[in-house]
Scaffold this motif. Structure first.
Motif, PDB file in Angstrom:
ATOM      1  N   GLY A 124       0.656 -28.876  37.849  1.00 17.96           N
ATOM      2  CA  GLY A 124       1.018 -28.306  39.145  1.00 17.96           C
ATOM      3  C   GLY A 124       2.510 -28.364  39.406  1.00 17.96           C
ATOM      4  O   GLY A 124       3.106 -27.392  39.879  1.00 17.96           O
ATOM      5  N   TRP A 127       4.306 -25.775  37.270  1.00 20.90           N
ATOM      6  CA  TRP A 127       4.179 -24.426  37.815  1.00 20.90           C
ATOM      7  C   TRP A 127       4.889 -24.285  39.160  1.00 20.90           C
ATOM      8  O   TRP A 127       5.316 -23.184  39.520  1.00 20.90           O
ATOM      9  N   VAL A 165      -2.693 -20.420  38.175  1.00 24.32           N
ATOM     10  CA  VAL A 165      -2.548 -21.690  37.455  1.00 24.32           C
ATOM     11  C   VAL A 165      -3.908 -22.216  37.005  1.00 24.32           C
ATOM     12  O   VAL A 165      -4.061 -22.700  35.881  1.00 24.32           O
ATOM     13  N   TRP A 168      -5.125 -20.088  34.082  1.00 20.38           N
ATOM     14  CA  TRP A 168      -4.286 -20.391  32.915  1.00 20.38           C
ATOM     15  C   TRP A 168      -4.676 -21.724  32.286  1.00 20.38           C
ATOM     16  O   TRP A 168      -4.665 -21.871  31.061  1.00 20.38           O
ATOM     17  N   GLN A 169      -5.058 -22.684  33.124  1.00 25.84           N
ATOM     18  CA  GLN A 169      -5.403 -24.011  32.614  1.00 25.84           C
ATOM     19  C   GLN A 169      -6.790 -24.045  31.980  1.00 25.84           C
ATOM     20  O   GLN A 169      -6.995 -24.708  30.961  1.00 25.84           O
ATOM     21  N   LEU A 233      -4.212 -29.457  41.650  1.00 21.10           N
ATOM     22  CA  LEU A 233      -3.316 -28.299  41.747  1.00 21.10           C
ATOM     23  C   LEU A 233      -2.955 -28.017  43.196  1.00 21.10           C
ATOM     24  O   LEU A 233      -1.808 -27.671  43.506  1.00 21.10           O
ATOM     25  N   LEU A 237       0.942 -28.149  44.153  1.00 21.05           N
ATOM     26  CA  LEU A 237       1.546 -26.831  44.342  1.00 21.05           C
ATOM     27  C   LEU A 237       1.848 -26.514  45.805  1.00 21.05           C
ATOM     28  O   LEU A 237       2.971 -26.156  46.151  1.00 21.05           O
TER      29      LEU A 237
END
Length: 295
Positions: A124, A127, A165, A168-169, A233, A237
């Motif tokens: 996190g 990103w 995110v 993507w993870q 996240l 984030l």
């Protein structure tokens, strides 16, 4: 003789199962039962003697006077729906690509799986730097509107930033499960379909997809539970901001218990959260298990 043999069997079971059962009870079962009890109390989380029994007051408050909880619930439902589709579609397409005879496909599998190895909090913050610094620099150099957006500054872009995110993870992990399932599809069935004139995508839809339904069931279950439980996240984030517009259910429970020091209300929310996730996950598994077929 029979009694001695039975006693030996009980001793073996106690030796092998006892430590695991004790550890499970201490780490999972007892905290769960205590949490269930504290969900019916008013407690600040510090002094056990000040845990005041309030009955259904916390549940009533959640259903009648807690707009933030239901806003977080709606956000979590929307986030879960989008990420389930995006993660599984991307993971499945990557699996189809990387089961073909490509050079360096093992390296590509490793590269796509690597984001899943990184911890959520660390990921996190990485990103967060990309969204606030990296995208801003790219936008200044290229002038592309997409990179000039305040990715973590508005409710809409914050939502999609979390989705990006998360997908993507987790897509790489789903890809590995799909690859294992696709490799197990009998080659003669695919060859017979090709001989009969089926296109590649018709073979995928009519043969591959039905035969890998057990893998689809597992991937849908994992993405559903992980998306609902998403906290790290959210914390690293956006911290639920701006305001509480991107606050997930898990973060709402954390804020209630650890920031507002209302542990009784927080555990009541956690219990409702547990039952909601359980019902949704069991329903999803039941529906997808019905579509499984044998080769």
């Amino acid at each position: 003789m029979h009694t001695r043999k039975q006693s030996r069997q009980w001793l073996q079971q106690l030796v092998f199962l006892g430590p695991g059962t004790i550890a499970f009870s201490i780490i999972v079962l007892i905290p769960f039962l205590l949490g269930f009890y504290y969900s019916f109390t008013e407690w600040n989380g510090l002094d056990l003697n000040k845990a005041k029994w309030t009955g259904m007051a916390n549940i009533t408050r959640i259903f009648t006077n807690d707009d933030k909880f239901w806003t977080a619930f709606g956000f979590t439902l929307r986030f879960t729906f989008v990420t389930i589709i995006a993660t599984n579609v991307l993971g499945f397409l990557l699996a189809l690509l990387l089961t073909r005879p490509l050079k360096g496909r093992n390296a590509l599998r490793t590269i796509f799986f690597l984001p899943n190895v990184l911890g959520g909090i660390l990921l996190g913050y990485i990103w967060q730097f990309i969204f606030t610094k990296g995208f801003k620099t790219i936008g200044e150099l290229t002038g592309w509107p997409m990179f000039e957006l305040p990715w973590l500054g508005t409710p809409n872009t914050g939502f999609w930033g979390l989705v990006i995110v998360f997908v993507w993870q987790t897509a790489g992990y789903m890809m590995i499960i799909y690859i294992a399932a696709i490799v197990g599809v009998p080659k003669d069935l695919m060859e017979a379909a090709t001989i009969d004139g089926a296109t590649y995508w018709q073979s995928i839809r009519k043969i591959t997809a039905p035969l890998i339904m057990p893998a689809i069931t597992v991937c849908l279950f994992l993405t559903t539970s992980n998306a609902f439980k998403m906290f790290d996240l959210n914390f690293s984030l956006t911290k639920g901001g701006p305001g509480t517009s991107t606050q997930s259910l898990a973060y709402n429970i954390y804020a209630e218990a650890l920031i507002n020091n209302r542990y009784g209300l927080g555990t009541a929310k956690a219990m409702l959260f547990f039952f909601a996730v359980s019902i949704i996950a069991v329903t999803q598994v039941w529906l997808t298990k019905r579509k499984e077929v044998e080769a």
